[in-house]
Design an enzyme around this catalytic site. Structure first.
Site, PDB file in Angstrom:
ATOM      1  N   ASN A  23       0.859  -1.181   0.000  1.00 33.57           N
ATOM      2  CA  ASN A  23       0.000   0.000   0.000  1.00 33.57           C
ATOM      3  C   ASN A  23       0.893   1.227   0.000  1.00 33.57           C
ATOM      4  O   ASN A  23       1.816   1.326   0.809  1.00 33.57           O
ATOM      5  CB  ASN A  23      -0.919   0.001   1.233  1.00 33.57           C
ATOM      6  CG  ASN A  23      -1.869   1.180   1.244  1.00 33.57           C
ATOM      7  OD1 ASN A  23      -1.472   2.321   1.474  1.00 33.57           O
ATOM      8  ND2 ASN A  23      -3.145   0.905   1.008  1.00 33.57           N
ATOM      9  N   SER A  46      -4.863   0.013  -2.967  1.00 44.10           N
ATOM     10  CA  SER A  46      -5.269   1.363  -2.593  1.00 44.10           C
ATOM     11  C   SER A  46      -6.528   1.265  -1.757  1.00 44.10           C
ATOM     12  O   SER A  46      -7.479   0.570  -2.137  1.00 44.10           O
ATOM     13  CB  SER A  46      -5.531   2.216  -3.840  1.00 44.10           C
ATOM     14  OG  SER A  46      -5.856   3.541  -3.484  1.00 44.10           O
ATOM     15  N   GLU A  47      -6.548   1.969  -0.608  1.00 41.66           N
ATOM     16  CA  GLU A  47      -7.658   1.773   0.326  1.00 41.66           C
ATOM     17  C   GLU A  47      -8.996   2.259  -0.192  1.00 41.66           C
ATOM     18  O   GLU A  47     -10.042   1.977   0.399  1.00 41.66           O
ATOM     19  CB  GLU A  47      -7.353   2.397   1.690  1.00 41.66           C
ATOM     20  CG  GLU A  47      -7.105   3.878   1.695  1.00 41.66           C
ATOM     21  CD  GLU A  47      -5.631   4.214   1.751  1.00 41.66           C
ATOM     22  OE1 GLU A  47      -5.276   5.211   2.385  1.00 41.66           O
ATOM     23  OE2 GLU A  47      -4.823   3.474   1.151  1.00 41.66           O
ATOM     24  N   ASN A  48      -9.014   3.008  -1.311  1.00 41.21           N
ATOM     25  CA  ASN A  48     -10.305   3.398  -1.882  1.00 41.21           C
ATOM     26  C   ASN A  48     -10.895   2.305  -2.775  1.00 41.21           C
ATOM     27  O   ASN A  48     -11.967   2.492  -3.349  1.00 41.21           O
ATOM     28  CB  ASN A  48     -10.178   4.711  -2.657  1.00 41.21           C
ATOM     29  CG  ASN A  48      -9.257   4.606  -3.859  1.00 41.21           C
ATOM     30  OD1 ASN A  48      -8.193   4.009  -3.772  1.00 41.21           O
ATOM     31  ND2 ASN A  48      -9.647   5.194  -4.977  1.00 41.21           N
ATOM     32  N   SER A  88     -11.759  -3.233   1.221  1.00 37.72           N
ATOM     33  CA  SER A  88     -10.362  -2.813   1.191  1.00 37.72           C
ATOM     34  C   SER A  88      -9.774  -2.755   2.595  1.00 37.72           C
ATOM     35  O   SER A  88      -8.678  -3.268   2.856  1.00 37.72           O
ATOM     36  CB  SER A  88     -10.255  -1.446   0.514  1.00 37.72           C
ATOM     37  OG  SER A  88      -8.931  -0.971   0.531  1.00 37.72           O
TER      38      SER A  88
END
Length: 218
Positions: A23, A46-48, A88
């Site tokens: 990440n 990606s945390e989105n 996520s």
């Protein structure tokens, strides 16, 4: 000669290993995607809600629907996947991320990190950093060694609101690569043309120089 932000990203890319799930935070860390060694398979999360994120696009690859957590346009590699942010963060909290690279405002000599808020300034929130530093197996910080006033950002103790405690493993700045140890920062590499004394003079936290300190190879 201190590194620019691209040099910092290029040095951090040397930390990657084939098959890793990684990440990348907003800012300098995002640039690491552009320097993944040829032939190495890295899955960037990606945390989105993206897995298999690629480097920044050129004009022909530009797609406004493909954005990272920092709202920047990116690319997606073959086999990449999309999902909601809840899934996520489930991946992150389950310890599926091998490495996270984050920017920071301050890092302490015992590995604390402050990277989300300056008191008195408006922010939207801490983002995913708190989950990442609590869950990723390896946390590397990409940052400038000093602030615009020339004051060290590598400190005995953080003065800003903390993101995580005792979590940072390694720091890469425009001047050096330093590991976090029980005895404080350990200088293991210097940027080309930068001396250990240069680094020490800009580091407020405890710092030792490795017996095998070497110059970065970029």
């Amino acid at each position: 000669m201190a590194l620019d932000k691209f040099g910092i990203a290029k040095r951090i890319a040397q930390e990657l290993r084939d098959g890793m799930y990684v990440n990348l935070g907003i800012g300098i860390p995002t640039l690491v995607a552009n320097y993944i060694p040829a032939g190495m398979s890295i899955m960037i999360q990606s945390e989105n809600g993206m897995l298999g994120m690629g480097p920044y696009p050129d004009e022909k690859e530009l797609d406004a629907d493909l954005i990272n957590a920092g709202k920047e346009t990116v690319t997606i590699l073959p086999g990449g996947a999309f999902f909601d942010s809840a899934e996520s963060f489930g991946m992150i909290r389950a310890g599926k991320v091998d490495m996270t690279v984050l920017g920071a405002m301050e890092v302490s000599e015992n590995g604390d990190i402050a990277n989300w808020k300056i008191p008195g300034k408006m922010v939207k929130g801490m983002g995913g950093a708190m989950d990442l530093v609590a869950s990723a197996r390896n946390i590397i910080v990409a940052m400038q060694h000093t602030n615009p006033k020339g004051e060290s950002k590598l400190l005995p103790a953080c003065t800003l609101p903390l993101t995580g405690l005792h979590c940072v493993k390694r720091v890469v700045t425009e001047l050096a690569v330093l590991d976090i140890t029980p005895e404080g920062f350990l200088l293991i590499e210097t940027a080309p043309g930068v001396s250990a004394d240069d680094v020490k003079s800009r580091t407020l936290g405890r710092m030792r120089v490795s017996e095998n300190v070497k110059e970065m190879q970029l």
